[in-house]
Design a protein around this motif. Structure first.
Motif, PDB file in Angstrom:
ATOM      1  N   ASN A  53      -4.285   2.561  12.672  1.00  0.00           N
ATOM      2  CA  ASN A  53      -3.994   3.053  11.350  1.00  0.00           C
ATOM      3  C   ASN A  53      -2.736   1.992  11.186  1.00  0.00           C
ATOM      4  O   ASN A  53      -1.684   1.959  11.773  1.00  0.00           O
ATOM      5  CB  ASN A  53      -3.193   4.428  11.189  1.00  0.00           C
ATOM      6  CG  ASN A  53      -4.413   5.516  11.311  1.00  0.00           C
ATOM      7  OD1 ASN A  53      -5.471   4.801  10.618  1.00  0.00           O
ATOM      8  ND2 ASN A  53      -4.447   6.409  11.857  1.00  0.00           N
ATOM      9  N   VAL A  54      -2.557   1.267   9.984  1.00  0.00           N
ATOM     10  CA  VAL A  54      -1.507   0.479   9.478  1.00  0.00           C
ATOM     11  C   VAL A  54      -0.834   1.275   8.289  1.00  0.00           C
ATOM     12  O   VAL A  54      -1.374   1.563   7.469  1.00  0.00           O
ATOM     13  CB  VAL A  54      -2.218  -0.732   8.944  1.00  0.00           C
ATOM     14  CG1 VAL A  54      -0.885  -1.795   8.485  1.00  0.00           C
ATOM     15  CG2 VAL A  54      -3.090  -1.463   9.852  1.00  0.00           C
ATOM     16  N   ALA A  55       0.366   1.614   8.761  1.00  0.00           N
ATOM     17  CA  ALA A  55       1.169   2.331   7.929  1.00  0.00           C
ATOM     18  C   ALA A  55       1.457   1.500   6.503  1.00  0.00           C
ATOM     19  O   ALA A  55       1.495   0.376   6.545  1.00  0.00           O
ATOM     20  CB  ALA A  55       2.344   2.872   8.540  1.00  0.00           C
ATOM     21  N   PRO A  56       1.923   2.208   5.426  1.00  0.00           N
ATOM     22  CA  PRO A  56       2.609   1.503   4.307  1.00  0.00           C
ATOM     23  C   PRO A  56       3.773   0.673   4.620  1.00  0.00           C
ATOM     24  O   PRO A  56       4.421   1.212   5.620  1.00  0.00           O
ATOM     25  CB  PRO A  56       2.744   2.587   3.118  1.00  0.00           C
ATOM     26  CG  PRO A  56       1.908   3.796   3.545  1.00  0.00           C
ATOM     27  CD  PRO A  56       1.728   3.752   5.230  1.00  0.00           C
ATOM     28  N   LYS A  57       3.910  -0.209   3.814  1.00  0.00           N
ATOM     29  CA  LYS A  57       5.095  -1.419   4.138  1.00  0.00           C
ATOM     30  C   LYS A  57       5.008  -2.233   5.459  1.00  0.00           C
ATOM     31  O   LYS A  57       5.982  -2.518   5.972  1.00  0.00           O
ATOM     32  CB  LYS A  57       6.358  -0.572   4.080  1.00  0.00           C
ATOM     33  CG  LYS A  57       6.605  -0.071   2.643  1.00  0.00           C
ATOM     34  CD  LYS A  57       7.978   0.863   2.522  1.00  0.00           C
ATOM     35  CE  LYS A  57       7.955   1.364   1.155  1.00  0.00           C
ATOM     36  NZ  LYS A  57       9.557   1.923   0.863  1.00  0.00           N
ATOM     37  N   LYS A  58       3.746  -1.994   6.173  1.00  0.00           N
ATOM     38  CA  LYS A  58       3.626  -2.796   7.403  1.00  0.00           C
ATOM     39  C   LYS A  58       2.508  -3.674   7.046  1.00  0.00           C
ATOM     40  O   LYS A  58       1.745  -3.409   6.460  1.00  0.00           O
ATOM     41  CB  LYS A  58       3.169  -1.665   8.630  1.00  0.00           C
ATOM     42  CG  LYS A  58       4.445  -0.636   8.848  1.00  0.00           C
ATOM     43  CD  LYS A  58       5.751  -1.350   9.544  1.00  0.00           C
ATOM     44  CE  LYS A  58       6.783  -0.440   9.885  1.00  0.00           C
ATOM     45  NZ  LYS A  58       7.845  -0.999  10.681  1.00  0.00           N
ATOM     46  N   VAL A  59       2.496  -4.658   8.338  1.00  0.00           N
ATOM     47  CA  VAL A  59       1.383  -5.892   8.531  1.00  0.00           C
ATOM     48  C   VAL A  59       0.728  -5.422   9.715  1.00  0.00           C
ATOM     49  O   VAL A  59       1.524  -5.512  10.950  1.00  0.00           O
ATOM     50  CB  VAL A  59       1.910  -7.240   8.297  1.00  0.00           C
ATOM     51  CG1 VAL A  59       0.854  -8.068   8.536  1.00  0.00           C
ATOM     52  CG2 VAL A  59       2.348  -7.496   7.096  1.00  0.00           C
ATOM     53  N   GLY A 115       1.009  -1.163   0.086  1.00  0.00           N
ATOM     54  CA  GLY A 115       0.099   0.034   0.034  1.00  0.00           C
ATOM     55  C   GLY A 115       0.804   1.255  -0.099  1.00  0.00           C
ATOM     56  O   GLY A 115       2.204   1.300   0.307  1.00  0.00           O
ATOM     57  N   LYS A 116       0.130   2.315  -0.454  1.00  0.00           N
ATOM     58  CA  LYS A 116       0.746   3.342  -0.447  1.00  0.00           C
ATOM     59  C   LYS A 116       0.159   4.578   0.746  1.00  0.00           C
ATOM     60  O   LYS A 116       0.630   5.834   0.822  1.00  0.00           O
ATOM     61  CB  LYS A 116       0.864   4.166  -1.713  1.00  0.00           C
ATOM     62  CG  LYS A 116       1.580   3.318  -2.825  1.00  0.00           C
ATOM     63  CD  LYS A 116       1.541   4.179  -4.111  1.00  0.00           C
ATOM     64  CE  LYS A 116       2.558   3.320  -5.253  1.00  0.00           C
ATOM     65  NZ  LYS A 116       2.205   3.710  -6.585  1.00  0.00           N
ATOM     66  N   THR A 117      -1.037   4.351   1.170  1.00  0.00           N
ATOM     67  CA  THR A 117      -1.518   4.973   2.148  1.00  0.00           C
ATOM     68  C   THR A 117      -1.945   4.139   3.361  1.00  0.00           C
ATOM     69  O   THR A 117      -1.852   3.129   3.335  1.00  0.00           O
ATOM     70  CB  THR A 117      -2.766   5.693   1.625  1.00  0.00           C
ATOM     71  OG1 THR A 117      -3.644   4.678   1.089  1.00  0.00           O
ATOM     72  CG2 THR A 117      -2.689   6.482   0.369  1.00  0.00           C
ATOM     73  N   GLN A 118      -2.129   4.842   4.416  1.00  0.00           N
ATOM     74  CA  GLN A 118      -2.460   4.307   5.900  1.00  0.00           C
ATOM     75  C   GLN A 118      -3.917   3.538   5.556  1.00  0.00           C
ATOM     76  O   GLN A 118      -4.742   4.068   4.749  1.00  0.00           O
ATOM     77  CB  GLN A 118      -2.779   5.221   6.887  1.00  0.00           C
ATOM     78  CG  GLN A 118      -1.159   5.869   7.367  1.00  0.00           C
ATOM     79  CD  GLN A 118      -1.494   6.442   8.660  1.00  0.00           C
ATOM     80  OE1 GLN A 118      -2.694   7.003   9.031  1.00  0.00           O
ATOM     81  NE2 GLN A 118      -0.422   6.413   9.472  1.00  0.00           N
ATOM     82  N   TYR A 119      -3.963   2.158   6.113  1.00  0.00           N
ATOM     83  CA  TYR A 119      -5.080   1.564   6.106  1.00  0.00           C
ATOM     84  C   TYR A 119      -5.844   1.550   7.529  1.00  0.00           C
ATOM     85  O   TYR A 119      -5.170   1.478   8.535  1.00  0.00           O
ATOM     86  CB  TYR A 119      -4.891   0.128   5.701  1.00  0.00           C
ATOM     87  CG  TYR A 119      -6.084  -0.659   5.835  1.00  0.00           C
ATOM     88  CD1 TYR A 119      -7.093  -0.697   4.770  1.00  0.00           C
ATOM     89  CD2 TYR A 119      -6.511  -1.628   6.820  1.00  0.00           C
ATOM     90  CE1 TYR A 119      -8.185  -1.652   4.801  1.00  0.00           C
ATOM     91  CE2 TYR A 119      -7.443  -2.395   7.066  1.00  0.00           C
ATOM     92  CZ  TYR A 119      -8.253  -2.314   5.939  1.00  0.00           C
ATOM     93  OH  TYR A 119      -9.492  -3.275   6.064  1.00  0.00           O
TER      94      TYR A 119
END
Length: 266
Positions: free
Chosen positions: A197-203, A134-138
């Protein structure tokens, strides 16, 4: 001068005594702080837990009179219920009448020595989202995937465990001011709108737990007799024994959430 000095000393003693009493009163009533991670789900829970009121039973006047004669404190609600349903009439013609009725061996009272809440007692759910591409927070929220059933219980075998559990439940609920039950359900599909919030490049992982109270103390047993001597009625307790006991009692309709974001799946 001497009078003023005595009055000053007396004032200090009174002030110290009052402050000591206040301090004792404050420490005598422990408070349970609910952490921000623990959420009440009584409205959102898709499984309607049956409300379990603490089973305290008000003794009748006859029961109060008997209990006051006992050489051991009696708090067992089931024993109080039996006494409430009984009656021994006073009569002036009872002079010389004697009787002894054996009611059996009972857990008579429970004395609490330690009460704590483990807000992460048992994990009941895991939500996760892989945002490494992803490129944005989920925005992640709690959603119960499967129905969960959490049971409590005693930590050791004791005679008449149901009576002991009942007395421990009453004491723990009184001390914590929480809704407690020896079993609780969290239904599938139960949700809360709190966002993580899940930041980009994170699980991201969101873990849900059922909290529970750890209750520890001492239960007292004894053989209970009701005696009648003329117009006098009394309870006599013999062969008194005590035993240490502990219990885990789930907190009803609460979940405690823990969130973490990592570079790799776990």
């Amino acid at each position: 001068m001497l009078r003023k000095l005595l009055l000053f000393v007396f004032t200090i003693i009174i002030s110290f005594s009052c402050s000591t009493k206040i301090a004792i009163a404050k420490t005598a009533q422990p408070t349970i702080n609910v952490p921000s991670s623990a959420l009440n789900i009584s409205k959102e829970n898709t499984y309607p837990n049956a409300s379990q009121d603490t089973p305290y039973l008000q003794p009748s006047e006859f029961t109060k009179e008997l209990i006051e004669t006992s050489n051991v404190k009696i708090e067992n609600p089931d024993l109080i219920r039996i006494l409430n349903e009984s009656n021994i009439s006073k009569t002036p013609w009872a002079i010389g009448f004697r009787a002894t009725v054996f009611l059996g061996q009972w857990p008579l009272n429970y004395e609490s020595t330690e009460t704590n809440v483990n807000w992460q007692h048992q994990r009941i759910n895991t939500n996760h989202y892989d945002n490494r591409a992803g490129k944005t927070q989920y925005k992640m929220m709690y959603s119960q995937e499967n129905q969960s059933h959490v049971k409590g219980g005693l930590t050791a075998k004791v005679p008449q465990p149901d009576h002991v559990k009942q007395m421990m439940l009453i004491e723990a609920a009184k001390k914590t001011k929480l809704t407690l039950s020896f079993q609780t359900f969290v239904g599938a599909g139960t949700k809360k709108d709190q966002v993580y919030n899940v930041a980009p490049k994170k699980v991201g992982y969101l873990y849900a737990y059922t909290p529970a109270v750890s209750e520890k103390g001492k239960v007292t047993y004894g053989e209970v007799y009701v005696t009648v001597k003329g117009s006098k009625r009394a309870i006599v307790v013999r062969n008194v024994t005590s035993q240490g006991i502990g219990a885990w009692i789930p907190v009803q309709d609460y979940v405690s959430l823990s969130f973490g974001a990592y570079d790799q799946p776990r």
